[in-house]
Scaffold this motif. Sequence first.
Motif, mmCIF file in Angstrom:
data_model
loop_
_atom_site.group_PDB
_atom_site.id
_atom_site.type_symbol
_atom_site.label_atom_id
_atom_site.label_comp_id
_atom_site.label_asym_id
_atom_site.label_seq_id
_atom_site.Cartn_x
_atom_site.Cartn_y
_atom_site.Cartn_z
ATOM 1 N N PHE A 1 -9.356 2.206 -3.818
ATOM 2 C CA PHE A 1 -9.262 2.535 -1.969
ATOM 3 C C PHE A 1 -9.763 4.279 -1.536
ATOM 4 O O PHE A 1 -10.455 4.232 -0.175
ATOM 5 C CB PHE A 1 -8.599 2.999 -1.780
ATOM 6 N N ILE A 2 -9.527 4.511 -2.849
ATOM 7 C CA ILE A 2 -10.163 6.460 -2.278
ATOM 8 C C ILE A 2 -11.955 6.439 -2.479
ATOM 9 O O ILE A 2 -12.953 6.529 -1.772
ATOM 10 C CB ILE A 2 -10.052 6.765 -2.716
ATOM 11 N N ASP A 3 -12.445 5.256 -3.484
ATOM 12 C CA ASP A 3 -13.654 5.329 -4.078
ATOM 13 C C ASP A 3 -14.711 4.436 -2.503
ATOM 14 O O ASP A 3 -16.020 5.018 -2.070
ATOM 15 C CB ASP A 3 -13.886 4.120 -4.784
ATOM 16 N N ILE B 1 -5.605 3.422 4.218
ATOM 17 C CA ILE B 1 -5.031 4.430 3.156
ATOM 18 C C ILE B 1 -5.021 5.836 4.210
ATOM 19 O O ILE B 1 -4.100 7.101 3.972
ATOM 20 C CB ILE B 1 -5.497 5.078 1.629
ATOM 21 N N GLU B 2 -6.086 5.867 5.490
ATOM 22 C CA GLU B 2 -5.711 6.764 6.197
ATOM 23 C C GLU B 2 -4.187 8.059 6.313
ATOM 24 O O GLU B 2 -4.314 8.589 6.843
ATOM 25 C CB GLU B 2 -6.704 6.164 7.455
ATOM 26 N N PRO B 3 -3.421 6.294 6.675
ATOM 27 C CA PRO B 3 -2.250 7.305 8.023
ATOM 28 C C PRO B 3 -1.896 8.521 6.063
ATOM 29 O O PRO B 3 -0.319 9.451 5.997
ATOM 30 C CB PRO B 3 -0.893 5.817 7.988
ATOM 31 N N TYR B 4 -2.099 7.949 5.227
ATOM 32 C CA TYR B 4 -1.657 8.488 4.165
ATOM 33 C C TYR B 4 -2.560 10.331 2.790
ATOM 34 O O TYR B 4 -1.636 10.736 2.329
ATOM 35 C CB TYR B 4 -1.840 7.591 2.748
ATOM 36 N N ILE C 1 -1.731 2.105 -8.751
ATOM 37 C CA ILE C 1 -2.776 3.699 -9.084
ATOM 38 C C ILE C 1 -3.986 3.310 -9.296
ATOM 39 O O ILE C 1 -4.877 3.650 -8.729
ATOM 40 C CB ILE C 1 -2.333 4.024 -10.123
ATOM 41 N N LYS C 2 -4.633 1.891 -10.024
ATOM 42 C CA LYS C 2 -5.958 1.963 -9.770
ATOM 43 C C LYS C 2 -6.650 1.466 -8.026
ATOM 44 O O LYS C 2 -7.567 1.270 -8.049
ATOM 45 C CB LYS C 2 -6.973 0.303 -10.595
ATOM 46 N N GLN C 3 -5.538 0.532 -7.097
ATOM 47 C CA GLN C 3 -6.163 0.275 -6.633
ATOM 48 C C GLN C 3 -6.215 1.511 -5.205
ATOM 49 O O GLN C 3 -6.899 1.303 -4.228
ATOM 50 C CB GLN C 3 -4.720 -0.955 -5.726
ATOM 51 N N VAL D 1 1.231 -1.298 -0.382
ATOM 52 C CA VAL D 1 -0.279 0.536 0.440
ATOM 53 C C VAL D 1 1.268 1.023 -0.213
ATOM 54 O O VAL D 1 0.501 1.864 -0.253
ATOM 55 C CB VAL D 1 -1.024 -0.179 0.995
ATOM 56 N N ALA D 2 1.954 0.912 0.750
ATOM 57 C CA ALA D 2 2.820 2.681 0.675
ATOM 58 C C ALA D 2 3.541 2.377 -0.529
ATOM 59 O O ALA D 2 3.842 3.684 -0.907
ATOM 60 C CB ALA D 2 4.116 2.178 1.730
ATOM 61 N N ARG D 3 4.191 1.497 -0.918
ATOM 62 C CA ARG D 3 4.437 1.520 -2.581
ATOM 63 C C ARG D 3 3.152 2.563 -3.533
ATOM 64 O O ARG D 3 3.750 3.554 -3.984
ATOM 65 C CB ARG D 3 4.784 0.146 -3.302
ATOM 66 N N PHE D 4 2.944 1.511 -3.354
ATOM 67 C CA PHE D 4 1.081 1.910 -4.112
ATOM 68 C C PHE D 4 0.522 3.326 -4.778
ATOM 69 O O PHE D 4 0.611 4.133 -5.414
ATOM 70 C CB PHE D 4 -0.158 0.860 -4.522
ATOM 71 N N ILE D 5 0.989 4.236 -2.780
ATOM 72 C CA ILE D 5 1.035 5.421 -2.673
ATOM 73 C C ILE D 5 1.221 6.383 -3.390
ATOM 74 O O ILE D 5 1.366 7.477 -4.169
ATOM 75 C CB ILE D 5 -0.012 5.535 -1.596
#
Length: 98
Positions: A75-77, A83-86, A69-71, A32-36
């Motif tokens: 997560f946003i949708d 993703i809260e920490p980011y 990026i799609k992931q 997740v950190a990498r994707f962000i």
Amino acid sequence: MDTILSLKEYAERTDIPEEELTGKSRKQVLAVARFIYWFYLNKSDPVRWSSVKIAEIFGREHPAILHGIKQVKNFIDTNDSIIEPYRKDFIEPFLSRE
């Protein structure tokens, strides 16, 4: 954001070592950190990095970058708490542009 954070700066802000961010681990927290970061690079001004350029830096194929990026968008949708920490620093600045 006025400048794009380097991988080193991102690693320091997230407390995740650069080696882990560029590594191949599929541990959720690292992936997740990498994707962000990929999402961040792809959306940042003044230069919005292409998936091809991000793939070169991370030693990946560009479809993997597109998937990451799609992931993040998923997560946003779904308002996923992962993703809260980011959210504040690496996601919200780009939401108004979508």
